[in-house]
Design an enzyme around this catalytic site. Structure first.
Site, mmCIF file in Angstrom:
data_model
loop_
_atom_site.group_PDB
_atom_site.id
_atom_site.type_symbol
_atom_site.label_atom_id
_atom_site.label_comp_id
_atom_site.label_asym_id
_atom_site.label_seq_id
_atom_site.Cartn_x
_atom_site.Cartn_y
_atom_site.Cartn_z
ATOM 1 C CB SER A 1 -0.872 0.031 1.246
ATOM 2 O OG SER A 1 -1.755 -1.042 1.251
ATOM 3 C CD GLU B 1 -3.165 -9.514 2.813
ATOM 4 O OE1 GLU B 1 -3.298 -9.042 1.679
ATOM 5 O OE2 GLU B 1 -2.864 -8.834 3.806
ATOM 6 C CB SER C 1 -11.324 -1.949 1.679
ATOM 7 O OG SER C 1 -11.635 -1.952 0.294
ATOM 8 C CG ASN C 2 -15.508 -4.851 4.473
ATOM 9 O OD1 ASN C 2 -14.561 -5.577 4.760
ATOM 10 N ND2 ASN C 2 -16.390 -4.427 5.363
ATOM 11 C CD GLU C 3 -15.638 -0.509 0.997
ATOM 12 O OE1 GLU C 3 -14.464 -0.726 1.395
ATOM 13 O OE2 GLU C 3 -16.579 -0.308 1.781
#
Lengths: 367, 418, 418, 367
Positions: free
Chosen positions: B133, B248, B381-383
Site C-alpha cells: 500500500s 494473504e 477493504s470490504n469494497e
C-alpha cells in the site's frame, strides 16, 4: 438544524460558528485531552458571553433568547459545537440553569445564576436517578450514588434528585458540601468528563429546589432538554463528518477515477445522506416539541434518541470506512467524532431505554 | 492447487501426529493469556517459540526440505495444528511472515533466494512484511508510485509505503515498485526483497485509534537493492503481488498450508466471552432482548467458523477458486462490525466512563468499537473483497477503470496524496 | 418554485378555512374503512367525491382559475387539507391524476390543452396515468423503444408500456415515445396525450403477488394521436418527463400543491396498528425483545413523518432542490422493508397458515411481506433514488452510461426484452 | 450442499435433480395450487422409489442409504427439492419414518413403514408440543390440539407427542381414529399444506411408540431432523434464486450497459453470495452434526435456523428487487420461492425461538 431560521437565529448561528472556528478547532480538543477539566474556562466564558448558557433563562433573571423559545436557539449552538466537537459542559450547565431559573428560590437565583450565565461557574445535573432522603426535622439526610455525572468533578453546583417520602425532589448542593465525594472517571471521549458522586450529607431546606416531592415534571423536562441538546450536538457531528467524507471522496483518485464516481460508494453516501436528513428531521422535531411544551414531547424525544443514537455511530463508522486506513489513525479527527457520538448514544438514556419508554406509550403496559 | 496430499513416501500422518503430540507436550509452554498481545515482548517471545519448533524438527511442515522445511503434506500440518491447540505457539509469525511472504517466496523465489532466506524464517530469526500500500493509493495497489530506477546491478528505490504490520520490528520486506512508466500500470511493476534496516529506509510507526503503534509508514530515499533480490521477473511484479494477495486471503482465513497452530484472528469486537461478560456485568442475561443479541453474536461466530472451514477446504480441494478467500475475509469483517454493534448495545451506559484505568468489560467493548473498521480495511477493504467476489468468483464484468491500457505516467492521480 | 404564497388579492386563508370547514361538514361523508381500497368500486366512489368538491367550489385549489381551479395558494390548500382529515376524500385521484399528470399539464400544456382537459379532471370525470416504463427498459425511462412516426398531422404509435396504475380504468395517459432515432437517447423523445380507450390500444392487467390487478401493460398497434396532443416540444419530451418525475416524487411524498386531502400512502408492511395487533394476538406485548421491535417500527413511522415534513417544506421554500424528494421516497421504501421484517418477526409462526379465509393479523403481515419490494420499485427504484441523491442532491459524478452521445439506434439494448 | 460428495451421493443428487426437472417444474407447483393435497401422489411415489422416503430407515426395515449417515444423503434431496420448490411432505414423512423405524414396535414397522417407503402413505409429525394424556387402565386418554401440522390433512398416520405423568411420550394414531378432528388451513405457500388437529381420543398401548414417558431424546432428534431438512430445502431455494438473478443481471441492459456491470448491484450480489455460502456452511454443519449425533447437534441446528431463516427471506427479497417490477408479479416464479422460504423460516421453530435456546446454552439461565 431547522431549514429555515429567523434572522436573529441565523446571526446567532453564524456568530457561534465563527467563534468556534477561531477558538475551538479540533487541535484545541486534542490539546485538552490530558487536562483534568477537559475544557478551557476562558473559552467557556467567551461562549457564555455569546449566549451559550443564558438562552433557557428568562430575561428578568439575566438570560434571554432570540426566538419564542430559548431551546430553539440553544440547539443551534449545540449543533455548531457538535460540528467542531467543542469542549465544555453545555448540557449540564444549561439544564441546571433552566431548572434553577424556573423552580429555584430567589436566594438560589442570586447565588447560582450569575456564575452560570457568565461562565465562571459550572453546574452538574445528576439526572433523574434518585438518592435516598430521610427527613431530620427541617433538614434532609441524603445518601446514595449518582453515577457517570457529566462535568461532575468540574461542577461548583450539583443538582441532585432525591426521593423524599417516595416523592421526587430536587436539591441543589455546593460541590464542596461535606459528605459529597466526587470521583473523576476516565472515559471514551477525549474531553468530556464524567464522575461518580457519592453523597452522604445533611442539607437544610434552603437546598431544596421548588417544593419537596413535587419535582417529577421538572425532572422529566430536564431530561428532555438534555436529550434535545445532545441530539443536536450529535447531528452536528454527523453533518460535519458527512461533509468531510464528501470532500475526501471527491478529491481522492483510485484506479484513475475519483472515489466519488464509484457507484457502490455513491449509494452508500446516498443512504448516509438519507439517514443524516432523517436525524436532522427528528432532532428538530424533538427540539420544537420540548420548546413548545407539546403533549407528545416525551414521545418525540424518545424517538429522537432511539433513532439518532445508533444511526450516528453507524454513519461515522461508515465514513471511517470510506476514508480507508487513514480513518482509523489517531492523527485523523474522525475518531474524535466517533468517540463523541458513541458517548452521546449511551448518555442521558440509551436508545434501548428510550425505546422501552416508547413501547410503554404504545402498549399501555410495562415489560 | 496449494493442497499437498500425503504420499506413500512420507511418514504416515498418524505416526507424525503421535510424534508431534509428544514433542509439543515436552517442549511447548501451555497457552496463556498473552497470546493475543501485539507487544514487542510478545514478538520476541514468538521468535523463541518458533526456534523451539525448529530445534524440535517441526518448523515449516509444508515447506520444501531443501530449504529447511519438512516437505510434508497439509494433512500433516492439520494434524500438528490440531495437536497444538493447548500450547502457546508463534501465532503472529503465521501472518504475514510464513503464510504470506514465505509462501510467495516458495512460489516465485530463485533457488538462491530460497536457500538464503527460508531457513532463517523457519528458525524464527527473520520476520517479513509486505510493502504494497501507498499513502496516495488506497485500494489501488497497482497504482504504485514508489519508483525503482536501475543502475547496473542495483536498483535505487524512492517513495513511500504504508500500513505495513510491525515493519519497525521486522527484518525483510517484499516491496512493490514501478520500474517502467511507459506501459499500463500493471505491466511496469517489479517486486523486490528489501532489507528493512538499511540506509535510506525510514520507518515511522502510525498511532492507531486503539493506541497501538503496530502499523508503519516507510520512506525510501535512494534505497539500494541488488538486482539479485528481484522476485519473479522485472516488470512482472504484479503477477507476484497478485499471488501474494491470494496467499494473504488464505492465510488470514486460516487456509494456508504454511501456517502452524490455530488461527485465532484478531477480532476487534471482542470474543463471545466479552459480550457475555458485559451482559453479566450489566445483570441483563435474563432479558429476552439481550438474549437474542447474545445468541446472534454467538451464531455469527459459529457460522463464521463453518464458513472458513467450507471455503478453505473448498479452495484446498480445488472445488472453489482462490478468489473465494474473499468471502471469508468479507464475512469476518462484517461479523466484527455487527458484533461490535451488539457489544455497544449490551454494554449500554458502561461504554461512557469508568474508574481510572479500569474500563471493565463494557468500557473495553466501547473502546474496541472505535477501531472496528480496521478489520474492514486492512488486507484489502470490504469494497475490494466485494469486487473480487463479483468479478472473479462470480465472473462478472470488471469495474470500469480509467487507467487501463494507457501509460501510467498519463493516469490521473488526484488531489489528496498525503 | 412550485410554492405559491397567499397574496392580498386572495381570500384570506382563515376565511377560506372557515368556509372549507363548513362545506366539508355539510357535504363530505366521514372517513371510513374503505379509503385504502384499490377496487374499481372505490375508484368510482372517488370520482363522485371529486365531483362533490367541484360542485362545492373546492376542487383544484391551486390550479389556475381559467382552467377551472381556484387560483389560490398552497397555504389555502394546506388549510383545506388540514380541515379535511375527518372526511372521506378522493385520495387516489391525487396520485397520479392531479399531483402528477395535471401538474405536468399545467406546466407544459398549451392553452387549448389545458382548457380542454383540466376542467374534466377537476370534475372527477377523467383519470390520467403516465405511460413511461417499458418492458425492456427497467429504470432507464429515456431508453424508450415505443416509436411515434409522423404522418402529416398525426403520429402513429407502436410499442408497449408497462407498470401503469389502473390504466384499464383510466381515461387519458401521457405517453413518451421516440420520434427521432438518429440523436442521443434523451433528445429524440416526445410526450403525447393519449386517449386510452381507442382502437389500437390494448390494456392488459398484470396480476401481482398480492393478487391485485392494478398495474397494467399496454400494447400500441398503429395508435393515432393528433399532433395537437403533443405536450411540450417535439423531440423535447425528456424535459417534460423529467418534470413529470419531479411532480411524482413531490406528490408521492405529500408535498404537491395540486393534491387535496391527507396523503396516507400505501404502506405494504401494514400500519403500526397491525404490528401492535400482531403482538397482542401473540400475547407478546410484555416481551422486552418484542417491545424493542414495536418501538422501532413506531419510531420509523414518526421519523418518516418528520422527514416528509422537513423535505417538502424545504422544497417548497427553495431551501432544498427538487431532487431532495428522492430522500423521502427512499426513506419510505426502506421503512416498508424494515417494518415488514419486524412484522414477520412479531407475527412468528402465525404467517404460515390460518383457518380458511381468515388469515388474521399475523397472516396479513406474512402476505404483505410478499410484495414489500413493490414500494422499493414503483415510481423509481431505490437504486434510481440513490443515484439521484448522490448525483443531483449532493452533486457528484454521474454514473457512466454507455448510451450517452451516440445515436439511439446504435445503443446496445441487451437480451431479455419481454 | 457439501462441496465434496462421494460418488454415490453425487449420483443420487444428479438423479434427483433430473427427476425433479422432469416431474416437478414450477409450472407443476402452480398447477397444484388449488389441489387440496398440494402434491401429486403419483409423482411422490416416484420420488419415494428414488429413495426420498427411505434414507433414514435401516436396510433391515426396507430402507438404506449411500453413505454412513442417511441424513447426509437426504439433505441432498431436500436441497434439490428446494431448488425447484417440489411439492410433497418430505419432512413429516421422513421424520415419522425415522421415528417408527428406530423406536416403533414390530407391528408398527409392518403396518406403517411399507406405505411410507413406497410413497403410498403419508405421515404427519405433530411436533414436540404435547397434548394432555391421562391413563385409563392400559389405555391413554388424549386431549388437546396440535397446531399448524404439516401435511396434517393428507396424512394417514399421525405421530403425536403426549405428556403422560408429565413425561413425554409418543403415540402413533391412524388419521381416522375416532375423536381426531383435522381442520385443513389456508396458508402462504401455494402447495405446502398445514392443518390443525384436535384430539379427544382413547388409544390402546399398541399406539405408543417406544416406552411411555421416555420419548424426550427421540422428540428432540426428530426436531433436529426436521430443521436440517428444512434448512437444506431453504438453502436450495436460495441457491436457485441467486442463480436466476445472476442470469437476469447478465442478460439485461440498462442505460446501454448490462445491469451486472453496475457496482452497487455487484456489491449486493457479492454480499448475497457471501450470505449464501454462509448458509450452505451452517446448513451442512447442522446436517453433519445431527447425522453423526454430535454432542453439539442442538447448538448447531439452532444456529442454522437462526442464521438461515432471516437471511433466506432477505436474500430472496433482494433478488426480487434486483429483478425490478417483474419480480413482484404473479407470473414470475420469484414469489413462489419467497413464499417457501418465508414459511420455512416460521415453521419447526422460529429463529427467535431457536435463538432463545442458544441463549440458554450460553448463559446457563432461562429468560
Amino acid at each position: 438544524m431547522e431549514l429555515q431560521l429567523s434572522e436573529e437565529q441565523d446571526a446567532f448561528a453564524s456568530t457561534t460558528r465563527r467563534f468556534l472556528a477561531a477558538e475551538c478547532p479540533t487541535t484545541a480538543v486534542r490539546a485538552l485531552e490530558h487536562e483534568a477539566a477537559g475544557f478551557d474556562r476562558a473559552v467557556w466564558a467567551q461562549g457564555a458571553a455569546l449566549g451559550g448558557t443564558s438562552l433557557l433563562v428568562p430575561e428578568s433573571l439575566g438570560g434571554g433568547c432570540f426566538s419564542e423559545h430559548g431551546l430553539s436557539d440553544l440547539v443551534l449552538a449545540a449543533e455548531e459545537m457538535g460540528r467542531v466537537l467543542a469542549a465544555g459542559p453545555l448540557v449540564p450547565v444549561n439544564v441546571v440553569a433552566e431548572a434553577i431559573a424556573h423552580h429555584g428560590s430567589e436566594e438560589q437565583h442570586q447565588r447560582v445564576l450569575p456564575g452560570l450565565l457568565d461562565g465562571s461557574a459550572v453546574a452538574a445535573w445528576c439526572g433523574p436517578a434518585p438518592v435516598r432522603a430521610t427527613r431530620d426535622g427541617e433538614s434532609l439526610v441524603l445518601s446514595g450514588r449518582c453515577s457517570t455525572v457529566e462535568a461532575g468533578a468540574q461542577a461548583d453546583h450539583l443538582l441532585v434528585t432525591a426521593l423524599v417520602d417516595d416523592q421526587p425532589t430536587q436539591v441543589l448542593l455546593p460541590a464542596d458540601t461535606p459528605g459529597v465525594l466526587v470521583t473523576p472517571l476516565d472515559g471514551l471521549d477525549l474531553v468530556r468528563r464524567f464522575a461518580d458522586i457519592d453523597i452522604s450529607a445533611t442539607v437544610g431546606p434552603e437546598a431544596v429546589v421548588g417544593a419537596v416531592g413535587d419535582a417529577g415534571p421538572a425532572i422529566e423536562h430536564q431530561g428532555h432538554i438534555a436529550c434535545v441538546l445532545q441530539c443536536a450536538e450529535t447531528v452536528g457531528a454527523m453533518d460535519r463528518v458527512f461533509e468531510m467524507t464528501l470532500e475526501y471522496l471527491g478529491d481522492r483518485y483510485s484506479f484513475g477515477r475519483p472515489l466519488s464516481s464509484y457507484q457502490a460508494l455513491k449509494h452508500r453516501m446516498a443512504d448516509d445522506k438519507m439517514h443524516l436528513e432523517s436525524c436532522h428531521a427528528i432532532a428538530t422535531a424533538a427540539a420544537r416539541a420540548v420548546a413548545q411544551g407539546s403533549p407528545d414531547a416525551d414521545e418525540v424525544v424518545n424517538a429522537a434518541k432511539v433513532w439518532i443514537g445508533p444511526h450516528a455511530t453507524e454513519l461515522v463508522q461508515d465514513c471511517i470506512q470510506l476514508h480507508g486506513g487513514i480513518g482509523v489513525t489517531w492523527e485523523h479527527d474522525l475518531h474524535l467524532y466517533l468517540r463523541r457520538v458513541t458517548v452521546n448514544r449511551a448518555t442521558y438514556g440509551t436508545p434501548e431505554e428510550h425505546a422501552e419508554r416508547i413501547a410503554r406509550h404504545l402498549t399501555g403496559v410495562t415489560a | 492447487m496449494i493442497e499437498t496430499r500425503a504420499t506413500d513416501d512420507m511418514e504416515p500422518v498418524e505416526d507424525f501426529r503421535a510424534r508431534a503430540r509428544a514433542f509439543l507436550e515436552a517442549t511447548m509452554p501451555p497457552l496463556g493469556d498473552g497470546w493475543n498481545d501485539r507487544s514487542d515482548e510478545r514478538r520476541d517471545r514468538e521468535r523463541e517459540l518458533q526456534a523451539l519448533l525448529w530445534q524440535g524438527g517441526f518448523a515449516g511442515i509444508c515447506f520444501p526440505k531443501e530449504y529447511g522445511g519438512l516437505g510434508l503434506s497439509q494433512e500433516h500440518q492439520r494434524a500438528f495444528t490440531a495437536e497444538s491447540t493447548p500450547y502457546d505457539m508463534p501465532f503472529s509469525l503465521n501472518v504475514p511472515t510464513l503464510g504470506i511472504l514465505a509462501a510467495t517466496l516458495v512460489e516465485f523465489g530463485t533457488h538462491d533466494q530460497k536457500l538464503r532466506y527460508l531457513p532463517g524464517i523457519l528458525r524464527g530469526e527473520e520476520l517479513w512484511v509486505q510493502f504494497l500500500s501507498e499513502p496516495s493509493g488506497g485500494s489501488d495497489l497497482a497504482g504504485c508510485l514508489t519508483r525503482a530506477d536501475r543502475d547496473g546491478d542495483v536498483f535505487m528505490l524512492n517513495g513511500s509505503k504504508i500500513w505495513s504490520s510491525a515493519a519497525y520490528a521486522s527484518d525483510y520486506a517484499m516491496c512493490l515498485a514501478r520500474t517502467n512508466w511507459d506501459v499500463p500500470k500493471h505491466r511496469g511493476l517489479t517486486m523486490f526483497i528489501m532489507k528493512i534496516h538499511q540506509p535510506g529506509v525510514t520507518v515511522e510507526q502510525i498511532r492507531q485509534v486503539d493506541g497501538t503503534l503496530e502499523f508503519c509508514q516507510e520512506f525510501f530515499d535512494d534505497v539500494q537493492i541488488p538486482a539479485s533480490d528481484v522476485v519473479g521477473e522485472i516488470d512482472d511484479g504484479w503477477t507476484v503481488a497478485s499471488r501474494l494477495l491470494v496467499h494473504e486471503r488464505l492465510a488470514v482465513g486460516g487456509g494456508s498450508p504454511y501456517t502452524s497452530g490455530a488461527s485465532f484472528g484478531h477480532d476487534g469486537s471482542g470474543t463471545d466471552t466479552t459480550i457475555l461478560d458485559a451482559a453479566q456485568e450489566a445483570g441483563t442475561t435474563r432479558d429476552p432482548h439481550v438474549r437474542q443479541l447474545l445468541a446472534e453474536a454467538h451464531v455469527r461466530q459459529m457460522v463464521g467458523g463453518q464458513l472458513v472451514k467450507r471455503v478453505t477446504e473448498g479452495m484446498a480441494s480445488g472445488a472453489l477458486p482462490p478468489p473465494a478467500g474473499s468471502v471469508i475475509k468479507l464475512f469476518g469483517a462484517t461479523n466484527v462490525m455487527r458484533r461490535s454493534e451488539i457489544g455497544l448495545e449490551i454494554a449500554g451506559a458502561g461504554v461512557v466512563a469508568w474508574p481510572a484505568d479500569s474500563p471493565g468489560v463494557a468500557g473495553d467493548l466501547g473502546r474496541a468499537s472505535l477501531s472496528r473498521q480496521g478489520v474492514s480495511l486492512g488486507g484489502g477493504s470490504n469494497e475490494i473483497q466485494r469486487n473480487i467476489i463479483r468479478e472473479r468468483l462470480l465472473g462478472r464484468p470488471r469495474e470500469a477503470a480509467a487507467d487501463r491500457d494507457i501509460p501510467y505516467r498519463d493516469v490521473r492521480r488526484g488531489g489528496s496524496a498525503s
